[in-house]
Write a protein that holds these residues in place. Structure first.
Motif, mmCIF file in Angstrom:
data_model
loop_
_atom_site.group_PDB
_atom_site.id
_atom_site.type_symbol
_atom_site.label_atom_id
_atom_site.label_comp_id
_atom_site.label_asym_id
_atom_site.label_seq_id
_atom_site.Cartn_x
_atom_site.Cartn_y
_atom_site.Cartn_z
ATOM 1 N N LEU A 159 37.590 -112.796 104.264
ATOM 2 C CA LEU A 159 37.047 -112.971 105.611
ATOM 3 C C LEU A 159 36.771 -114.451 105.896
ATOM 4 N N ALA A 160 36.257 -115.168 104.900
ATOM 5 C CA ALA A 160 36.001 -116.609 105.059
ATOM 6 C C ALA A 160 37.294 -117.349 105.392
ATOM 7 N N GLY A 161 38.375 -116.986 104.706
ATOM 8 C CA GLY A 161 39.670 -117.612 104.986
ATOM 9 C C GLY A 161 40.165 -117.303 106.387
ATOM 10 N N LEU A 162 39.954 -116.071 106.834
ATOM 11 C CA LEU A 162 40.430 -115.672 108.159
ATOM 12 C C LEU A 162 39.665 -116.361 109.286
ATOM 13 N N VAL A 163 38.408 -116.757 109.033
ATOM 14 C CA VAL A 163 37.608 -117.374 110.109
ATOM 15 C C VAL A 163 37.465 -118.888 109.968
ATOM 16 N N HIS A 164 38.121 -119.495 108.978
ATOM 17 C CA HIS A 164 37.844 -120.919 108.742
ATOM 18 C C HIS A 164 38.306 -121.815 109.894
ATOM 19 N N GLN A 165 39.218 -121.313 110.740
ATOM 20 C CA GLN A 165 39.664 -122.093 111.904
ATOM 21 C C GLN A 165 39.289 -121.402 113.221
ATOM 22 N N ILE A 166 38.316 -120.514 113.199
ATOM 23 C CA ILE A 166 37.982 -119.735 114.387
ATOM 24 C C ILE A 166 37.513 -120.629 115.537
ATOM 25 N N GLY A 167 37.021 -121.825 115.225
ATOM 26 C CA GLY A 167 36.572 -122.751 116.262
ATOM 27 C C GLY A 167 37.692 -123.294 117.130
ATOM 28 N N VAL A 168 38.940 -123.066 116.725
ATOM 29 C CA VAL A 168 40.074 -123.521 117.544
ATOM 30 C C VAL A 168 40.205 -122.666 118.811
ATOM 31 N N LEU A 169 39.791 -121.405 118.728
ATOM 32 C CA LEU A 169 40.014 -120.468 119.837
ATOM 33 C C LEU A 169 39.440 -120.937 121.178
ATOM 34 N N PRO A 170 38.134 -121.277 121.259
ATOM 35 C CA PRO A 170 37.617 -121.690 122.569
ATOM 36 C C PRO A 170 38.255 -122.976 123.095
ATOM 37 N N ILE B 224 36.558 -131.170 116.972
ATOM 38 C CA ILE B 224 35.494 -130.252 117.394
ATOM 39 C C ILE B 224 35.521 -128.875 116.719
ATOM 40 N N HIS B 225 36.686 -128.414 116.264
ATOM 41 C CA HIS B 225 36.746 -127.011 115.830
ATOM 42 C C HIS B 225 35.784 -126.658 114.683
ATOM 43 N N PRO B 226 35.473 -127.566 113.747
ATOM 44 C CA PRO B 226 34.519 -127.169 112.697
ATOM 45 C C PRO B 226 33.131 -126.832 113.246
ATOM 46 N N LEU B 227 32.648 -127.669 114.175
ATOM 47 C CA LEU B 227 31.341 -127.430 114.796
ATOM 48 C C LEU B 227 31.344 -126.115 115.570
ATOM 49 N N LEU B 228 32.405 -125.894 116.352
ATOM 50 C CA LEU B 228 32.496 -124.665 117.134
ATOM 51 C C LEU B 228 32.591 -123.439 116.236
ATOM 52 N N GLY B 229 33.318 -123.578 115.123
ATOM 53 C CA GLY B 229 33.450 -122.464 114.188
ATOM 54 C C GLY B 229 32.105 -122.011 113.658
ATOM 55 N N ASP B 230 31.260 -122.970 113.271
ATOM 56 C CA ASP B 230 29.913 -122.630 112.795
ATOM 57 C C ASP B 230 29.110 -121.925 113.893
ATOM 58 N N ARG B 231 29.234 -122.427 115.131
ATOM 59 C CA ARG B 231 28.502 -121.825 116.248
ATOM 60 C C ARG B 231 28.936 -120.372 116.471
ATOM 61 N N ILE B 232 30.236 -120.149 116.388
ATOM 62 C CA ILE B 232 30.772 -118.799 116.626
ATOM 63 C C ILE B 232 30.290 -117.831 115.550
ATOM 64 N N LEU B 233 30.354 -118.230 114.295
ATOM 65 C CA LEU B 233 29.936 -117.332 113.217
ATOM 66 C C LEU B 233 28.439 -117.051 113.279
ATOM 67 N N PRO C 156 33.534 -122.958 108.342
ATOM 68 C CA PRO C 156 34.415 -123.772 109.192
ATOM 69 C C PRO C 156 34.176 -125.283 109.076
ATOM 70 N N SER C 157 32.915 -125.701 108.906
ATOM 71 C CA SER C 157 32.649 -127.143 108.772
ATOM 72 C C SER C 157 32.667 -127.593 107.313
ATOM 73 N N GLU C 158 32.102 -126.786 106.429
ATOM 74 C CA GLU C 158 31.939 -127.242 105.047
ATOM 75 C C GLU C 158 33.258 -127.269 104.263
ATOM 76 N N HIS C 159 34.231 -126.464 104.645
ATOM 77 C CA HIS C 159 35.496 -126.492 103.876
ATOM 78 C C HIS C 159 36.249 -127.795 104.111
ATOM 79 N N LEU C 160 35.848 -128.560 105.118
ATOM 80 C CA LEU C 160 36.496 -129.849 105.403
ATOM 81 C C LEU C 160 35.697 -131.039 104.888
ATOM 82 N N ASP C 161 34.588 -130.756 104.215
ATOM 83 C CA ASP C 161 33.778 -131.823 103.628
ATOM 84 C C ASP C 161 34.212 -132.002 102.175
ATOM 85 N N PHE C 162 35.061 -132.990 101.949
ATOM 86 C CA PHE C 162 35.643 -133.166 100.609
ATOM 87 C C PHE C 162 34.704 -133.901 99.654
ATOM 88 N N GLN C 163 33.554 -134.323 100.162
ATOM 89 C CA GLN C 163 32.541 -134.947 99.297
ATOM 90 C C GLN C 163 31.425 -133.971 98.923
#
Length: 277
Positions: free
Chosen positions: A146-157, A182-191, A204-211
């Motif tokens: 489920l995490a994989g399926l929603v990791h880009q959900i912020g792209v939708l809006p 913007i999509h990582p921020l929106l993804g967190d908001r949607i979930l 959605p936001s944390e999977h892109l934080d490589f640090q």
């Protein structure tokens, strides 16, 4: 950023801050299934009754439970057997994720192609996440999927906004710049709006934080590694990075410098990716 991208970015950020951006809602069947699964008194027949209202979803769940990922000694031939095999929580998470494919459709060809592209990438990452989770962690494979399926959900809006904005629709460079920003921020908001489990809400936001370096392996780590593995061998900027310093690999017990030597595991990942598509 281009002038158009900056303007759209500012407009969307303002809408987000004022709670004026219309966020997508889960399909009706997913909402009903999740509500039923959260009832402590729910029975398997109750859940089966909710899912059976959607024939396509019922068929996909039966297909999944008969796949190499979950195959039991006997063939599963109906939805009741499938839910019995997977259990209520697993079924609800998988049904939620699979039902989301209904959301990735648009009226314009440009946005429809983009949505299909996002959904295809999401199913690939979800399939790899499932296998990584099962083999390298003690976390729940259904939640990883489920995490994989929603990791880009912020792209939708953002794509919905672009459908109503002909200038952005014609400028794919600006559209992609806005999405990336913007999509990582929106993804967190949607979930959060969907009341997803806390361990998934910031994927959605944390999977892109490589640090990032959480105390123990979590779903963002799994999705991060799965996303990078899905891009391996491509020209994507993430595929050109040095992965050796990314802690998610170490937490999963993987060395990013190693070639994937386990053919069975590779085949399992491939099967999982195809299954969810």
């Amino acid at each position: 950023m281009t002038d158009l991208a900056q303007r759209v970015h500012d407009e969307l950020m303002q809408a987000i801050e004022k709670d004026q951006l219309v966020l997508p809602t889960l399909p009706e069947v997913a909402l009903r299934v999740r509500e039923a699964a959260e009832d402590p008194d729910v029975s398997i027949p109750d859940l089966v009754r909710e899912i059976s209202n959607d024939a396509a979803l019922s068929a996909r769940l039966i297909k999944v439970v008969n796949s190499p990922l979950l195959r039991s000694r006997q063939e599963i031939t109906d939805l009741s057997m499938a839910v019995n095999r997977m259990g209520i929580a697993y079924t609800a998470n998988l049904a939620t994720g699979l039902a989301m494919s209904q959301m990735f459709q648009a009226t314009s060809d440009v946005i429809d192609r983009k949505m299909r592209e996002v959904w295809t990438r999401s199913t690939e990452v979800a399939g790899i996440s499932h296998v990584l989770c099962r083999h390298y962690t003690r976390l729940k494979p259904d939640q990883a999927t489920l995490a994989g399926l929603v990791h880009q959900i912020g792209v939708l809006p953002i794509l919905s906004y672009a459908e109503e904005n002909s200038q952005l629709l014609r400028d794919s460079i600006s559209l992609n710049l806005v999405i990336d920003r913007i999509h990582p921020l929106l993804g967190d908001r949607i979930l959060q709006a969907w009341d997803f489990p806390e361990p998934l809400r910031h994927v959605p936001s944390e999977h892109l934080d490589f640090q990032r370096n959480s105390a123990s392996v979590d779903y963002a780590d799994i999705v991060q590694v799965a996303m990078l593995q899905s891009l391996s061998g491509t020209q994507h900027p993430y595929a050109q990075m040095d992965w050796s310093g990314i802690s998610a690999f170490a937490k999963l017990g993987l060395n990013p410098a190693d070639e994937q030597e386990d053919e069975d595991l590779s085949a399992e990942m491939e099967a999982a990716m195809q299954l969810l598509a």
